[in-house]
Design a protein around this motif. Sequence first.
Motif, PDB file in Angstrom:
ATOM      1  N   THR A 108       0.834  -1.203   0.000  1.00 55.31           N
ATOM      2  CA  THR A 108       0.000   0.000   0.000  1.00 55.31           C
ATOM      3  C   THR A 108       0.868   1.251   0.000  1.00 55.31           C
ATOM      4  O   THR A 108       1.790   1.380   0.805  1.00 55.31           O
ATOM      5  CB  THR A 108      -0.928   0.041   1.230  1.00 55.31           C
ATOM      6  OG1 THR A 108      -1.724  -1.146   1.256  1.00 55.31           O
ATOM      7  CG2 THR A 108      -1.851   1.253   1.175  1.00 55.31           C
ATOM      8  N   HIS A 110       0.419   5.508   0.012  1.00 51.12           N
ATOM      9  CA  HIS A 110      -0.468   6.662   0.167  1.00 51.12           C
ATOM     10  C   HIS A 110       0.248   7.903  -0.342  1.00 51.12           C
ATOM     11  O   HIS A 110       1.380   8.195   0.071  1.00 51.12           O
ATOM     12  CB  HIS A 110      -0.857   6.846   1.639  1.00 51.12           C
ATOM     13  CG  HIS A 110      -1.763   8.013   1.883  1.00 51.12           C
ATOM     14  ND1 HIS A 110      -1.305   9.283   2.130  1.00 51.12           N
ATOM     15  CD2 HIS A 110      -3.127   8.098   1.893  1.00 51.12           C
ATOM     16  CE1 HIS A 110      -2.325  10.093   2.300  1.00 51.12           C
ATOM     17  NE2 HIS A 110      -3.437   9.396   2.150  1.00 51.12           N
ATOM     18  N   VAL A 131      -4.454  10.011  -2.677  1.00 47.74           N
ATOM     19  CA  VAL A 131      -4.657   8.794  -3.456  1.00 47.74           C
ATOM     20  C   VAL A 131      -3.924   7.654  -2.771  1.00 47.74           C
ATOM     21  O   VAL A 131      -2.754   7.799  -2.390  1.00 47.74           O
ATOM     22  CB  VAL A 131      -4.158   8.954  -4.908  1.00 47.74           C
ATOM     23  CG1 VAL A 131      -4.184   7.613  -5.642  1.00 47.74           C
ATOM     24  CG2 VAL A 131      -5.008   9.964  -5.662  1.00 47.74           C
ATOM     25  N   TYR A 133      -2.855   3.633  -3.359  1.00 47.79           N
ATOM     26  CA  TYR A 133      -2.743   2.477  -4.247  1.00 47.79           C
ATOM     27  C   TYR A 133      -2.541   1.233  -3.385  1.00 47.79           C
ATOM     28  O   TYR A 133      -1.665   1.213  -2.514  1.00 47.79           O
ATOM     29  CB  TYR A 133      -1.555   2.624  -5.191  1.00 47.79           C
ATOM     30  CG  TYR A 133      -1.617   3.794  -6.151  1.00 47.79           C
ATOM     31  CD1 TYR A 133      -2.517   3.795  -7.214  1.00 47.79           C
ATOM     32  CD2 TYR A 133      -0.758   4.888  -6.014  1.00 47.79           C
ATOM     33  CE1 TYR A 133      -2.559   4.860  -8.113  1.00 47.79           C
ATOM     34  CE2 TYR A 133      -0.781   5.945  -6.905  1.00 47.79           C
ATOM     35  CZ  TYR A 133      -1.689   5.927  -7.956  1.00 47.79           C
ATOM     36  OH  TYR A 133      -1.731   6.980  -8.841  1.00 47.79           O
ATOM     37  N   GLU A 141      -6.335  -1.683  -6.249  1.00 50.57           N
ATOM     38  CA  GLU A 141      -7.384  -0.766  -5.802  1.00 50.57           C
ATOM     39  C   GLU A 141      -6.804   0.634  -5.677  1.00 50.57           C
ATOM     40  O   GLU A 141      -5.733   0.824  -5.093  1.00 50.57           O
ATOM     41  CB  GLU A 141      -7.950  -1.207  -4.457  1.00 50.57           C
ATOM     42  CG  GLU A 141      -9.099  -0.327  -3.975  1.00 50.57           C
ATOM     43  CD  GLU A 141      -9.677  -0.791  -2.657  1.00 50.57           C
ATOM     44  OE1 GLU A 141      -9.185  -0.328  -1.607  1.00 50.57           O
ATOM     45  OE2 GLU A 141     -10.595  -1.632  -2.687  1.00 50.57           O
ATOM     46  N   THR A 142      -7.506   1.608  -6.237  1.00 48.53           N
ATOM     47  CA  THR A 142      -7.088   3.010  -6.186  1.00 48.53           C
ATOM     48  C   THR A 142      -8.200   3.826  -5.538  1.00 48.53           C
ATOM     49  O   THR A 142      -9.317   3.873  -6.060  1.00 48.53           O
ATOM     50  CB  THR A 142      -6.804   3.550  -7.602  1.00 48.53           C
ATOM     51  OG1 THR A 142      -5.821   2.730  -8.240  1.00 48.53           O
ATOM     52  CG2 THR A 142      -6.291   4.976  -7.533  1.00 48.53           C
ATOM     53  N   SER A 143      -7.887   4.441  -4.414  1.00 45.00           N
ATOM     54  CA  SER A 143      -8.870   5.253  -3.681  1.00 45.00           C
ATOM     55  C   SER A 143      -8.459   6.715  -3.747  1.00 45.00           C
ATOM     56  O   SER A 143      -7.301   7.054  -3.489  1.00 45.00           O
ATOM     57  CB  SER A 143      -8.956   4.809  -2.222  1.00 45.00           C
ATOM     58  OG  SER A 143      -9.351   3.457  -2.137  1.00 45.00           O
ATOM     59  N   THR A 144      -9.406   7.573  -4.080  1.00 43.58           N
ATOM     60  CA  THR A 144      -9.123   8.994  -4.283  1.00 43.58           C
ATOM     61  C   THR A 144     -10.038   9.836  -3.395  1.00 43.58           C
ATOM     62  O   THR A 144     -11.241   9.564  -3.313  1.00 43.58           O
ATOM     63  CB  THR A 144      -9.348   9.386  -5.755  1.00 43.58           C
ATOM     64  OG1 THR A 144      -8.613   8.491  -6.599  1.00 43.58           O
ATOM     65  CG2 THR A 144      -8.895  10.820  -6.011  1.00 43.58           C
ATOM     66  N   THR A 145      -9.462  10.865  -2.782  1.00 43.96           N
ATOM     67  CA  THR A 145     -10.236  11.804  -1.958  1.00 43.96           C
ATOM     68  C   THR A 145      -9.836  13.222  -2.324  1.00 43.96           C
ATOM     69  O   THR A 145      -8.646  13.555  -2.372  1.00 43.96           O
ATOM     70  CB  THR A 145      -9.981  11.578  -0.457  1.00 43.96           C
ATOM     71  OG1 THR A 145     -10.301  10.237  -0.114  1.00 43.96           O
ATOM     72  CG2 THR A 145     -10.831  12.526   0.380  1.00 43.96           C
ATOM     73  N   ASP A 243     -16.728   2.912  -8.010  1.00 43.90           N
ATOM     74  CA  ASP A 243     -17.797   3.410  -7.148  1.00 43.90           C
ATOM     75  C   ASP A 243     -18.738   4.303  -7.959  1.00 43.90           C
ATOM     76  O   ASP A 243     -18.328   4.894  -8.975  1.00 43.90           O
ATOM     77  CB  ASP A 243     -17.214   4.202  -5.979  1.00 43.90           C
ATOM     78  CG  ASP A 243     -16.583   3.310  -4.921  1.00 43.90           C
ATOM     79  OD1 ASP A 243     -16.770   2.081  -4.995  1.00 43.90           O
ATOM     80  OD2 ASP A 243     -15.885   3.852  -4.029  1.00 43.90           O
ATOM     81  N   SER A 295     -13.478   4.944  -5.124  1.00 46.86           N
ATOM     82  CA  SER A 295     -12.449   3.941  -5.376  1.00 46.86           C
ATOM     83  C   SER A 295     -12.697   3.210  -6.691  1.00 46.86           C
ATOM     84  O   SER A 295     -13.836   3.059  -7.138  1.00 46.86           O
ATOM     85  CB  SER A 295     -12.404   2.911  -4.229  1.00 46.86           C
ATOM     86  OG  SER A 295     -12.014   3.515  -3.034  1.00 46.86           O
ATOM     87  N   ARG A 297     -11.350  -0.494  -8.717  1.00 48.25           N
ATOM     88  CA  ARG A 297     -10.712  -1.782  -8.512  1.00 48.25           C
ATOM     89  C   ARG A 297     -10.481  -2.440  -9.875  1.00 48.25           C
ATOM     90  O   ARG A 297     -11.430  -2.730 -10.604  1.00 48.25           O
ATOM     91  CB  ARG A 297     -11.570  -2.687  -7.632  1.00 48.25           C
ATOM     92  CG  ARG A 297     -10.852  -3.979  -7.213  1.00 48.25           C
ATOM     93  CD  ARG A 297     -11.704  -4.768  -6.229  1.00 48.25           C
ATOM     94  NE  ARG A 297     -11.037  -5.955  -5.744  1.00 48.25           N
ATOM     95  CZ  ARG A 297     -10.193  -5.987  -4.708  1.00 48.25           C
ATOM     96  NH1 ARG A 297      -9.907  -4.870  -4.056  1.00 48.25           N
ATOM     97  NH2 ARG A 297      -9.631  -7.121  -4.318  1.00 48.25           N
TER      98      ARG A 297
END
Length: 304
Positions: A108, A110, A131, A133, A141-145, A243, A295, A297
């Motif tokens: 992971t 960040h 972000v 990864y 999985e890529t999560s973005t805020t 999402d 996110s 995937r």
Amino acid sequence: MHLEILQNRSLRLTVAPELGASIVGLELHQAGFWLPILRPTSPAALVQKHSPDTSSYILAPYSNRIREGRFVFAGKTYQLRPNWPDGQTLHGEVHGRPWSAQRINEHTLHCAFDASSLHDLNFPFPFRVEVAYRLQGDSLETSTTLVNVGTEPMPAGFGHHPYFMRHLGNSREALLCFGADHIYLTDTSCLPTRPAEAIPPEFDFSQPRPAGATMLDHVFAGWNGKLSLDWPGSDWRMELSADPIFSHLVVFTAPDGSVALEPVTHATDGFNLLSQGWENTGVRVLEPGEKLAGSLRLTLAPSR
């Protein structure tokens, strides 16, 4: 340039935090070799720090183009500087800038970008983007805020711009499949001229078709958040799920032979479309301190 590498038995992800936290490689391990899933980033792109030539880059606090770099929000007109060779303003304000990076664990990473202290920011509202990864087996999985760190409401959106290989090893042309409700037809500047409409047959990928069957640089609206890319003859297929915040999908058949499949939260030129009263643009208005998050995937699986 320092690169961060996440690797497990199936996948190897390489990220360049100094270059917009862009992905500079995503590879699949097969029979002792690493096969590129995303187009490889050239050494020249890293040396020149040219993020549009990476494997995938981040779009924030908006995606795609803004007509003439000008938009209206809350009754006020804002003019941005051109940031593209054709004199247009597009793809946000973060992909060419250095980000901070922290390894959370072996698989992971960040990354964060804070625009609040920048003097040359080409956007009228301060913001922060994070972000993460994560490699999980055969998946990335890529999560973005995105956060409004200012004192006024701001229009907002984000997306990702990955370029996928249309051939995996010696495979035949990849077959692309996804579902969407509508498409924005565009002018010569690739900007919408009228609200999204029914998808013509030549742009319909609801059944698998060769990724290069139609030359595209279009935004699909009402995307169902799923797509697949199947490489016949390779025994592999890619499945992408997103999402609901990623309500739009940009498909671009790139001149270099790759295909960009871009999950984004809003339509091209969405800020102006919103101000003109167009519906379902996907643009969000963030109040001070408010966040927008979602996110993706990406999973590699054996062909069916």
